[in-house]
Design a protein around this motif. Sequence first.
Motif, mmCIF file in Angstrom:
data_model
loop_
_atom_site.group_PDB
_atom_site.id
_atom_site.type_symbol
_atom_site.label_atom_id
_atom_site.label_comp_id
_atom_site.label_asym_id
_atom_site.label_seq_id
_atom_site.Cartn_x
_atom_site.Cartn_y
_atom_site.Cartn_z
ATOM 1 N N ILE A 1 0.832 -1.207 0.000
ATOM 2 C CA ILE A 1 0.000 0.000 0.000
ATOM 3 C C ILE A 1 0.866 1.257 0.000
ATOM 4 O O ILE A 1 0.613 2.201 -0.757
ATOM 5 C CB ILE A 1 -0.975 -0.002 1.191
ATOM 6 C CG1 ILE A 1 -1.999 -1.131 1.035
ATOM 7 C CG2 ILE A 1 -1.686 1.350 1.314
ATOM 8 C CD1 ILE A 1 -2.856 -1.363 2.269
ATOM 9 N N VAL A 2 1.914 1.256 0.826
ATOM 10 C CA VAL A 2 2.809 2.420 0.888
ATOM 11 C C VAL A 2 3.498 2.624 -0.457
ATOM 12 O O VAL A 2 3.521 3.742 -0.992
ATOM 13 C CB VAL A 2 3.845 2.264 2.029
ATOM 14 C CG1 VAL A 2 4.933 3.309 1.927
ATOM 15 C CG2 VAL A 2 3.145 2.347 3.385
ATOM 16 N N LEU A 3 4.055 1.568 -1.023
ATOM 17 C CA LEU A 3 4.747 1.680 -2.305
ATOM 18 C C LEU A 3 3.796 2.143 -3.408
ATOM 19 O O LEU A 3 4.127 3.039 -4.197
ATOM 20 C CB LEU A 3 5.377 0.335 -2.685
ATOM 21 C CG LEU A 3 6.185 0.307 -3.975
ATOM 22 C CD1 LEU A 3 7.360 1.277 -3.892
ATOM 23 C CD2 LEU A 3 6.681 -1.105 -4.248
ATOM 24 N N THR A 4 2.599 1.571 -3.443
ATOM 25 C CA THR A 4 1.611 1.980 -4.439
ATOM 26 C C THR A 4 1.220 3.437 -4.265
ATOM 27 O O THR A 4 1.100 4.182 -5.247
ATOM 28 C CB THR A 4 0.360 1.074 -4.354
ATOM 29 O OG1 THR A 4 0.768 -0.272 -4.577
ATOM 30 C CG2 THR A 4 -0.686 1.475 -5.364
ATOM 31 N N GLY A 5 1.055 3.869 -3.013
ATOM 32 C CA GLY A 5 0.698 5.265 -2.752
ATOM 33 C C GLY A 5 1.770 6.236 -3.204
ATOM 34 O O GLY A 5 1.479 7.269 -3.824
ATOM 35 N N VAL A 6 3.021 5.909 -2.915
ATOM 36 C CA VAL A 6 4.125 6.795 -3.309
ATOM 37 C C VAL A 6 4.286 6.821 -4.829
ATOM 38 O O VAL A 6 4.347 7.887 -5.446
ATOM 39 C CB VAL A 6 5.442 6.375 -2.618
ATOM 40 C CG1 VAL A 6 6.631 7.122 -3.200
ATOM 41 C CG2 VAL A 6 5.356 6.618 -1.120
ATOM 42 N N LEU A 7 4.354 5.636 -5.451
ATOM 43 C CA LEU A 7 4.522 5.595 -6.903
ATOM 44 C C LEU A 7 3.293 6.149 -7.626
ATOM 45 O O LEU A 7 3.425 6.864 -8.623
ATOM 46 C CB LEU A 7 4.814 4.170 -7.374
ATOM 47 C CG LEU A 7 6.146 3.571 -6.908
ATOM 48 C CD1 LEU A 7 6.261 2.119 -7.364
ATOM 49 C CD2 LEU A 7 7.320 4.397 -7.389
ATOM 50 N N GLY A 8 2.121 5.829 -7.113
ATOM 51 C CA GLY A 8 0.895 6.326 -7.723
ATOM 52 C C GLY A 8 0.744 7.828 -7.633
ATOM 53 O O GLY A 8 0.101 8.452 -8.484
ATOM 54 N N SER A 9 1.365 8.437 -6.613
ATOM 55 C CA SER A 9 1.256 9.896 -6.460
ATOM 56 C C SER A 9 1.990 10.633 -7.583
ATOM 57 O O SER A 9 1.759 11.823 -7.793
ATOM 58 C CB SER A 9 1.790 10.341 -5.100
ATOM 59 O OG SER A 9 3.194 10.171 -5.028
ATOM 60 N N LEU A 10 2.851 9.923 -8.317
ATOM 61 C CA LEU A 10 3.496 10.535 -9.483
ATOM 62 C C LEU A 10 2.476 10.780 -10.588
ATOM 63 O O LEU A 10 2.651 11.669 -11.421
ATOM 64 C CB LEU A 10 4.630 9.636 -9.993
ATOM 65 C CG LEU A 10 5.781 9.384 -9.019
ATOM 66 C CD1 LEU A 10 6.732 8.340 -9.579
ATOM 67 C CD2 LEU A 10 6.514 10.670 -8.698
#
Length: 193
Positions: free
Chosen positions: A128-137
């Motif tokens: 979830i954290v990785l998806t949130g950070v990468l998705g925020s791009l």
Amino acid sequence: MKDMTARLNAESLRARLAGPNPPRLLDVRTPGEFATSHIAGSYNVPLDMLREHRDELRNHLNEEVVLICRSGARAGQAEQALADAGFRNTRVLEGGVMAWEAAGAPLNRSEKQRWDLERQVRLVAGSIVLTGVLGSLVVPGLQWVSAFVGGGLVFASLTNTCAMGMMLSKLPYNRGATCSLDQVVSQLAGDRR
């Protein structure tokens, strides 16, 4: 909460199990974790079942009880739940199954290995954290999902609880071959020493 004198290390438990009045062993991990590996002679009473039915269980536990989980945290919660119900003859295996195995004590193992609950929480939270950070791009503001999960992990650490772990424990993967409270009670009653 009870003090640390209610803890028992692996070597002490091995000695007690070999003695004339061995304690009752209750493993409070999920049925899936228990099926993967457990201490011989232990009974699986998942933490959520123990909390819900602690009064009924207390009526069937007259001898000393050692509570077991992966690392000792869930067993500590189980100890508190039983103490709140008036049961005082409990101890926690310090370090749980991990410490038991590290001490070279035997475990009953299944050929089908499952991930323990803590590892599952790390996978889900990290994803979830990785998806949130990468998705925020791509989607501005999505990083706040990562912040929310991080805050939840901090809260879980401070309170020694884990909402994500409790949710994951309900999944079919973690349920394994569950048994009802009636089955657990009949096993406890049938195995009086």
